[in-house]
Design an enzyme around this catalytic site. Structure first.
Site, PDB file in Angstrom:
ATOM      1  N   ARG A 147       0.692  -1.068   0.003  1.00  0.00           N
ATOM      2  CA  ARG A 147      -0.203  -0.025  -0.001  1.00  0.00           C
ATOM      3  C   ARG A 147       0.795   1.268   0.041  1.00  0.00           C
ATOM      4  NH1 ARG A 147      -3.914  -1.824   4.920  1.00  0.00           N
ATOM      5  NH2 ARG A 147      -4.869  -3.481   3.847  1.00  0.00           N
ATOM      6  N   ARG A 163     -11.406  -1.826  18.748  1.00  0.00           N
ATOM      7  CA  ARG A 163     -12.083  -3.226  18.399  1.00  0.00           C
ATOM      8  C   ARG A 163     -13.332  -3.212  19.487  1.00  0.00           C
ATOM      9  NH1 ARG A 163     -11.263  -5.252  13.922  1.00  0.00           N
ATOM     10  NH2 ARG A 163      -8.807  -5.406  14.116  1.00  0.00           N
ATOM     11  N   LYS A 177      -1.895   3.597   9.640  1.00  0.00           N
ATOM     12  CA  LYS A 177      -2.530   3.180   8.087  1.00  0.00           C
ATOM     13  C   LYS A 177      -3.444   4.048   7.706  1.00  0.00           C
ATOM     14  CE  LYS A 177      -2.041  -1.750   8.653  1.00  0.00           C
ATOM     15  NZ  LYS A 177      -2.804  -2.819   9.113  1.00  0.00           N
ATOM     16  N   PRO A 192      -8.543 -14.797  26.120  1.00  0.00           N
ATOM     17  CA  PRO A 192      -8.023 -14.433  25.056  1.00  0.00           C
ATOM     18  C   PRO A 192      -6.870 -14.900  24.269  1.00  0.00           C
ATOM     19  CG  PRO A 192      -8.313 -12.697  26.747  1.00  0.00           C
ATOM     20  CD  PRO A 192      -8.153 -14.054  27.264  1.00  0.00           C
ATOM     21  N   CYS A 227      -9.589  -1.600   5.703  1.00  0.00           N
ATOM     22  CA  CYS A 227     -10.938  -1.618   5.680  1.00  0.00           C
ATOM     23  C   CYS A 227     -11.390  -0.301   6.231  1.00  0.00           C
ATOM     24  CB  CYS A 227     -11.398  -2.611   6.446  1.00  0.00           C
ATOM     25  SG  CYS A 227     -10.329  -3.197   7.954  1.00  0.00           S
ATOM     26  N   HIS A 236     -17.914  -2.078  10.365  1.00  0.00           N
ATOM     27  CA  HIS A 236     -17.055  -1.134  11.061  1.00  0.00           C
ATOM     28  C   HIS A 236     -17.967   0.243  11.232  1.00  0.00           C
ATOM     29  CE1 HIS A 236     -13.793  -3.788  10.886  1.00  0.00           C
ATOM     30  NE2 HIS A 236     -12.806  -3.322  10.252  1.00  0.00           N
TER      31      HIS A 236
HETATM   32  N1  LIG Z   1     -11.270  -8.762   7.190  1.00  0.00           N
HETATM   33  C1  LIG Z   1     -11.071  -7.459   6.835  1.00  0.00           C
HETATM   34  O1  LIG Z   1     -11.846  -6.825   6.896  1.00  0.00           O
HETATM   35  C2  LIG Z   1     -10.097  -7.199   5.969  1.00  0.00           C
HETATM   36  C3  LIG Z   1     -10.075  -6.117   5.392  1.00  0.00           C
HETATM   37  C4  LIG Z   1      -9.038  -5.559   4.684  1.00  0.00           C
HETATM   38  C5  LIG Z   1      -7.942  -6.342   4.352  1.00  0.00           C
HETATM   39  N2  LIG Z   1      -8.094  -7.588   4.955  1.00  0.00           N
HETATM   40  C6  LIG Z   1      -6.838  -8.482   4.506  1.00  0.00           C
HETATM   41  O2  LIG Z   1      -7.311  -9.565   3.706  1.00  0.00           O
HETATM   42  C7  LIG Z   1      -6.431 -10.613   3.975  1.00  0.00           C
HETATM   43  C8  LIG Z   1      -7.123 -11.980   4.569  1.00  0.00           C
HETATM   44  O3  LIG Z   1      -8.145 -11.473   5.536  1.00  0.00           O
HETATM   45  P1  LIG Z   1      -9.206 -12.671   6.089  1.00  0.00           P
HETATM   46  O4  LIG Z   1      -9.895 -11.867   7.073  1.00  0.00           O
HETATM   47  O5  LIG Z   1      -9.810 -13.037   4.966  1.00  0.00           O
HETATM   48  O6  LIG Z   1      -8.422 -13.484   6.720  1.00  0.00           O
HETATM   49  P2  LIG Z   1      -8.734 -15.026   7.170  1.00  0.00           P
HETATM   50  O7  LIG Z   1     -10.337 -15.447   7.489  1.00  0.00           O
HETATM   51  O8  LIG Z   1      -7.980 -15.495   8.400  1.00  0.00           O
HETATM   52  O9  LIG Z   1      -8.377 -16.030   5.817  1.00  0.00           O
HETATM   53  C9  LIG Z   1      -6.989 -16.118   5.365  1.00  0.00           C
HETATM   54  C10 LIG Z   1      -6.821 -16.658   3.992  1.00  0.00           C
HETATM   55  O10 LIG Z   1      -5.778 -16.894   3.708  1.00  0.00           O
HETATM   56  C11 LIG Z   1      -5.006 -18.128   3.410  1.00  0.00           C
HETATM   57  N3  LIG Z   1      -3.709 -18.329   3.729  1.00  0.00           N
HETATM   58  C12 LIG Z   1      -3.010 -17.790   4.833  1.00  0.00           C
HETATM   59  N4  LIG Z   1      -1.667 -18.152   4.870  1.00  0.00           N
HETATM   60  C13 LIG Z   1      -1.791 -18.909   3.569  1.00  0.00           C
HETATM   61  C14 LIG Z   1      -0.406 -19.431   2.928  1.00  0.00           C
HETATM   62  N5  LIG Z   1       0.721 -19.441   3.420  1.00  0.00           N
HETATM   63  N6  LIG Z   1      -0.641 -20.014   1.762  1.00  0.00           N
HETATM   64  C15 LIG Z   1      -1.890 -20.071   1.126  1.00  0.00           C
HETATM   65  N7  LIG Z   1      -3.053 -19.602   1.816  1.00  0.00           N
HETATM   66  C16 LIG Z   1      -2.805 -18.964   3.119  1.00  0.00           C
HETATM   67  C17 LIG Z   1      -6.044 -18.948   4.328  1.00  0.00           C
HETATM   68  O11 LIG Z   1      -6.167 -20.306   3.960  1.00  0.00           O
HETATM   69  P3  LIG Z   1      -6.408 -21.569   4.931  1.00  0.00           P
HETATM   70  O12 LIG Z   1      -7.960 -21.617   5.228  1.00  0.00           O
HETATM   71  O13 LIG Z   1      -5.878 -22.624   4.075  1.00  0.00           O
HETATM   72  O14 LIG Z   1      -5.585 -21.378   6.192  1.00  0.00           O
HETATM   73  C18 LIG Z   1      -7.344 -18.315   4.013  1.00  0.00           C
HETATM   74  O15 LIG Z   1      -8.043 -18.701   2.770  1.00  0.00           O
HETATM   75  C19 LIG Z   1      -5.522 -10.110   5.058  1.00  0.00           C
HETATM   76  O16 LIG Z   1      -4.410  -9.711   4.442  1.00  0.00           O
HETATM   77  C20 LIG Z   1      -6.177  -8.837   5.717  1.00  0.00           C
HETATM   78  O17 LIG Z   1      -5.378  -7.993   6.365  1.00  0.00           O
HETATM   79  C21 LIG Z   1      -8.844  -7.840   5.649  1.00  0.00           C
END
Ligand SMILES: NC(=O)c1ccc[n+]([C@@H]2O[C@H](COP(=O)([O-])OP(=O)(O)OC[C@H]3O[C@@H](n4cnc5c(N)ncnc54)[C@H](OP(=O)(O)O)[C@@H]3O)[C@@H](O)[C@H]2O)c1
Length: 340
Positions: free
Chosen positions: A99, A236, A215, A186, A130, A243
């Protein structure tokens, strides 16, 4: 003819939402691959009325694919996004890794769509944090009319912003309050999140701000205007999705609250719900599954020369991540790839 799309992190909160949104918005998909880690190999995820099986990111060949929507966190992104980009597959990344790279565009399509031309510098486009995404949608129309000098933002961020383990933690701790013997300490958060609020998101910096607060400051400057001063407190709260933000905005020129309401009503991506009566505003549970950034409680701040207050709510998994990424893909398709 449509696009060959890869969703990376398809078993996660953001990845699943990306698949929903690609289907809902009828993105022109010719072929789609869904990737996650090796432990999820073969896990089924939904795409419209289809069920897809996840493949292993570590062994996937990106050659011949048009766009990869990444939602896997910075570490896996660092290893695999450059491989996709080198294979001429344009990466749209949700992590924070790229970013702040001046050569990589950071895009919110309602705000700075013209930055898309920079995509070819590295074949990578970054999606903002986000809490930044929904805030800049609200700020841009105000800035265009009255030039924003300073913003004081306090956030009320849901646990889905920390991934699927955090959702489980809130659920388990909440149940544990009622079922003797099921109390949960936690793990994801440094303190109890159920029935509590935590004024700490991401790591602490030397300044005393957290990285999440930093950020919001830096990304707003990159997306809208480097002259805008932002000070943030990110909190949080025990909400699953959605949000909320309290925004206090100071402008160069006076902007009347009624005119601000009218401007916001006409602006892309915004829905104004602002009645000065019980329930005449939007709360996070009402924004879940929606595309819009909702603005309520628009009012003058008479304690400063040109001040406005407002309340801004959006689905963090959508506008804060998956929707914005799909909108970037749509923009890339319309302006650059021109296939669909
Ligand atoms: N949640 C939000 O509001 C939000 C907003 C903006 C940005 N983001 C960003 O979006 C990204 C994902 O967030 P999330 O909330 O979706 O997380 P999440 O629910 O924990 O899901 C993580 C995903 O990444 C995969 N993964 C993790 N490590 C991996 C690796 N080494 N190789 C292949 N796949 C891998 C996981 O697969 P497995 O199931 O196989 O572990 C899962 O599909 C992060 O960078 C986060 O900072 C999130």
């Amino acid at each position: 003819m449509g696009y060959k799309i890869v969703v990376v992190g398809a078993t996660g909160n953001v990845g699943r939402e990306m698949l929903n949104i690609l289907a809902e918005r009828q993105f022109p998909v010719d072929e789609i691959a869904v990737l996650a880690s090796r432990k999820s190999l073969g896990t089924e995820v939904s795409f419209g009325d289809k069920t897809l099986k996840t493949q292993d990111l570590a062994t996937f060949d990106f050659a011949g694919w048009d766009i990869a929507l990444f939602a896997v966190g910075s570490e896996a992104t660092k290893e695999f996004a450059p491989k996709a980009a080198a294979a001429n597959c344009v990466v749209i990344d949700n992590s924070s890794l790229y970013r702040y790279d001046p050569e990589i565009p950071l895009i919110v399509p309602e705000v700075n769509p013209d930055a898309i031309t920079m995509y070819s510098n590295k074949n990578i486009i970054a999606n903002p944090n986000c809490s930044t995404a929904q805030m800049v949608v609200a700020l841009k129309p105000i800035h265009d009319r009255a030039k924003i000098k300073r913003v004081v933002v306090s956030t009320y961020q849901s646990v889905s912003g920390s991934g699927k383990d955090a959702i489980d933690e809130l659920w388990d701790q909440t149940k544990g309050m009622y079922v003797p013997g099921q109390e949960k300490a936690p793990r994801v958060y440094p303190k109890q999140i159920a029935f509590n609020v935590i004024p700490h998101i991401d790591v602490f910096l030397d300044s005393g701000d957290t990285k999440e607060e930093w950020k919001m400051i830096v990304e707003t400057k990159k997306i809208i205007d480097p002259s805008i001063k932002v000070t943030a407190t990110c909190v949080r709260v025990p909400v699953f999705v959605g949000h909320s933000e309290s925004l206090n905005i100071e402008t160069e020129e006076f902007l009347d609250e009624d005119e601000a309401r009218d401007i916001l009503r006409e602006s892309p991506g915004i829905l104004v719900v602002d009645k000065r009566e019980d329930g005449g505003y939007v709360t996070p549970v009402e924004c879940v599954g929606d595309f819009a950034t909702f603005i309520s409680r628009i009012r003058q701040d008479v304690t400063v020369e040109n001040g406005l207050n407002m309340w801004c709510v959006s689905d963090n998994l959508r506008k804060g991540a998956a929707l914005n990424a799909v909108q970037i893909a749509e923009l890339l398709g319309r302006r650059v790839l021109k296939k669909g």
